[in-house]
Design an enzyme around this catalytic site. Structure first.
Site, short mmCIF file in Angstrom:
data_model
loop_
_atom_site.label_atom_id
_atom_site.label_comp_id
_atom_site.label_asym_id
_atom_site.label_seq_id
_atom_site.Cartn_x
_atom_site.Cartn_y
_atom_site.Cartn_z
N GLU B 126 -7.39 -9.42 -21.80
CA GLU B 126 -6.89 -9.87 -23.01
C GLU B 126 -5.52 -9.11 -23.02
OE1 GLU B 126 -9.25 -9.21 -26.44
OE2 GLU B 126 -10.87 -10.52 -25.59
N ILE B 156 -5.40 -15.60 -17.07
CA ILE B 156 -6.58 -16.39 -16.72
C ILE B 156 -6.29 -17.26 -15.51
CG2 ILE B 156 -8.92 -17.52 -17.22
CD1 ILE B 156 -8.53 -14.80 -18.65
N GLN B 278 10.70 0.23 20.47
CA GLN B 278 9.75 0.93 20.18
C GLN B 278 9.47 1.20 18.69
OE1 GLN B 278 8.88 4.75 22.04
NE2 GLN B 278 8.85 5.83 20.37
N GLU B 363 -8.12 -8.32 -10.82
CA GLU B 363 -9.49 -7.86 -10.57
C GLU B 363 -9.77 -6.25 -10.45
OE1 GLU B 363 -11.31 -11.59 -8.59
OE2 GLU B 363 -12.08 -9.73 -8.51
#
Lengths: 261, 384
Positions: B126, B156, B278, B363
């Site tokens: 939220e 969401i 390189q 997450e």
């Protein structure tokens, strides 16, 4: 409805070798792919099956490695696969191939529609479909990009160079399809799992009651004499200018090269 | 690749890869630009059986595990991290039902999710409760045969597009995190609506919206498990889904590396392909090594979870943390290697860099992952 899809395993273009004796492709050991147009034929069958229900049997004439192509066809959603494999089938041109396929289809017997790709990308003759239809006495429509089945008849739209033609045919019939028939789906995970488990029957010359004189190299009316890359033309010239100037220059060239007096 | 896979695992990987290569890559730039929800690609994913990989066969899935799911997520992310997020998020939301749902709920929802007929979304965050998930204020009040939900969920994934929402709400404010419960809310339930689509920096093929519950009335059968275990359900779900985020990082980074190597081989400066310098070669070497290390960690954690490990929060956190930080670095380096070209939208790497950022945020931010790890270590080593 019962659908039969004819499939050819063709060499992947990069790794192809030619048998110098027969002038034909050495297929053994070369990575094979399903002839792209035959995938379109299979996709057409899958869509028809989704709409009208039924079963799809894929058949293919080829060496033992062709079984991979048939398994792949099952992973796309074909229900059954039959491999036509026999040393005697080798070296077949389109005449012998269509005879062999026709014998197999006669043995399968129960079908409503035979679907083929318009041509194979290795031979590009586009002959097998129509020859097969003739041998099976089936009405056939080629270069089809849309198929509908209504009241036991098939309505097909075909692509012509300058437009479209819609034809109706009774069933059973044979169709060769072009890529505009629709985007080929991807094989699903379940499809792949089924393909792995599937039993694929192999039929030889005896199984399809084939007359030896009509199959393989001996049954072929044409011989591949030579396969070669056309030589790159050198010394090209673009003639520019107005139409009059171009004609004058061209005439000059043809005269100086002794082609015209 | 260096991991021996079973035939089925190969099939899953190949299927996802083909989808990514033939369907996602050709559309990813357009999806990113237009921020469109890719229904057609999702439909095809469903037809390919990609949605039910870890759902048991009894509920219409393929019955595989976390590892097989990660294989698929990785390949899809190789195509587009936005698509992979949409895909993985639906899986994430299936976990609460799979792990804690009753037979009725599993039968009703899991097969629809496995078939790809219904997308699922997980609604925890939220506006005042991001990292501090315990600060959620959405309430669920029991009312006869119903619960009435009130609150606004933010960020969401799949909001507005998904059919099934797992909503974490407070059922007993007095009990703190023990007073939180998990509910199944369906699109069409009275009182459920959605906010505007967020305009994001990356993963733009994934849709992010507010989920608004205004006296949203749901039958009481929609409660998952029992009242009071909502927080546990949420945390457990995240434990299962974090390796999936790791897999997105691995796939995304691999895609970036592929582009970077291809480019470096054919870009000539000072008379040589830049890969022979390189500075560039070493960058690519680092990128490749980091990707392989992240892959190894993600795969190992997935296998550990599939071996029915009891306590794997720490490892899940590691797989998410490492792979997401790695993906941010690798995609940034890929842009660097493609130079000016990499900075334009004509090349895919700037999108990949924009996509990577969210992996460090959603997450559970990587700061929270580190918290989790520190706490786990503290607990593990007991009294000194």
């Amino acid at each position: 409805m019962n659908f039969i899809v004819c499939l050819k395993q063709v060499p992947e273009t990069e790794s192809v070798k030619i048998d110098k004796k027969t002038g034909t492709l050495i297929r053994a050991g070369v990575k094979g792919i399903i002839n792209p147009y035959d995938l379109y034929a299979l996709e057409a069958a899958l869509r028809l099956k989704e709409t009208y229900g039924g079963q799809i049997t894929v058949i293919s004439m080829g060496p033992p490695q062709t079984e991979e192509a048939l398994r792949e066809a099952i992973s796309y959603g074909a229900d059954k696969a039959i491999l036509l494999s026999d040393r005697l089938f080798a070296g077949a041109d389109t005449l012998a191939t269509s005879y062999t396929l026709a014998q197999a289809i006669k043995k399968i017997d129960n079908f409503d529609l035979v679907l083929c790709g318009k041509e194979a990308i290795d031979g590009n003759t586009a002959q097998v479909g129509p020859e097969l239809a003739q041998r099976l006495s089936l009405p056939y429509i080629t270069y089809v990009h849309k198929i509908k089945i209504e009241n036991g008849k098939v309505i097909a739209e075909r692509s012509l160079e300058d437009g479209c033609q819609t034809l109706t045919s009774s069933l059973p019939a044979l169709m060769t399809v072009v890529k505009e028939i629709g985007q080929v789906r991807l094989p699903s995970i379940r499809g792949k799992m089924q393909a792995k488990k599937a039993h694929i029957s192999t039929w030889g010359a005896k199984d399809i009651f084939a007359i030896e004189e009509k199959i393989g190299f001996t049954g072929s009316a044409t011989r591949v004499i030579k396969i070669f890359s056309p030589p790159l033309r050198e010394g090209r010239e673009i003639i520019s200018g107005t139409a009059d100037e171009q004609v004058r220059k061209l005439l000059g060239h043809l005269q100086s090269q002794g082609i015209l007096k | 690749m260096i991991y021996p896979l079973t035939e089925e695992q190969q099939m899953i990987k190949e299927t996802a890869r083909r989808l990514a290569k033939e369907r996602i890559v050709p559309r990813r730039t357009e999806l990113d630009e237009k921020e469109e929800f890719p229904w057609d690609i999702l439909k095809e994913m469903a037809e390919l059986d990609l949605f039910g990989i870890f759902i048991p066969e009894a509920y219409g899935g393929l019955g595989f595990g976390c590892f097989e799911n990660a294989l698929a997520v990785e390949e899809i992310a190789w195509g587009c991290a936005g698509m992979a997020t949409t895909y993985a998020a639906s899986g994430l939301a299936a976990y609460p039902i799979l792990l804690f749902g009753n037979e009725e709920q599993k039968t009703k929802y899991l097969s629809e999710i496995a078939k790809g007929h219904k997308l699922a979304a997980f609604a925890l965050s939220e506006s005042q409760a991001g990292s501090d998930a315990s600060a959620i204020q959405t309430t669920a009040t029991a009312n006869g045969n119903y619960y009435i939900l009130n609150g606004i969920k933010q960020w969401i994934t799949g909001g507005g597009e998904a059919d099934v929402y797992i909503v974490i709400a407070v059922t007993d404010k007095q009990k703190g995190t023990r007073g939180v419960s998990a509910f199944i809310v369906e699109k069409g339930d009275p009182g459920l609506s959605f906010g505007k689509k967020e305009r994001k920096m990356g993963i733009r093929a994934s849709v992010t919206r507010e989920v608004i519950l205004g006296d949203c009335r749901i039958p009481k059968e929609r409660l998952i498990g029992r009242e009071g275990i909502g927080f546990i359900i949420a945390m457990r779900t995240l434990d299962y889904s974090r390796p999936g985020v790791g897999a997105i990082g691995v796939g995304l980074a691999q895609g970036a590396l592929d582009e970077a190597v291809k480019y470096a081989k054919q870009r000539y400066q000072f008379g040589q392909p830049i890969i022979s310098f390189q500075a560039v070669g070493h960058m690519l070497a680092e990128m490749a090594t980091q990707i392989e290390a992240a892959r190894a960690l993600v795969y190992a954690v997935c296998r550990y979870i599939d071996a029915k490990a009891k306590d794997f929060s720490k490892y899940s956190a590691m797989s998410k943390l490492f792979a997401s930080d790695m993906a941010m670095k690798v995609t940034t380096d890929a842009v660097q290697i493609l130079g000016g070209c990499g900075y334009t939208k004509d090349y895919p790497v700037e999108k990949m860099m924009r996509d990577a950022k969210i992996l460090q945020i959603y997450e559970g931010t990587n700061q929270i992952q580190r918290n989790i790890l520190a706490q786990a270590l503290n607990k593990e080593y007991g009294k000194v």
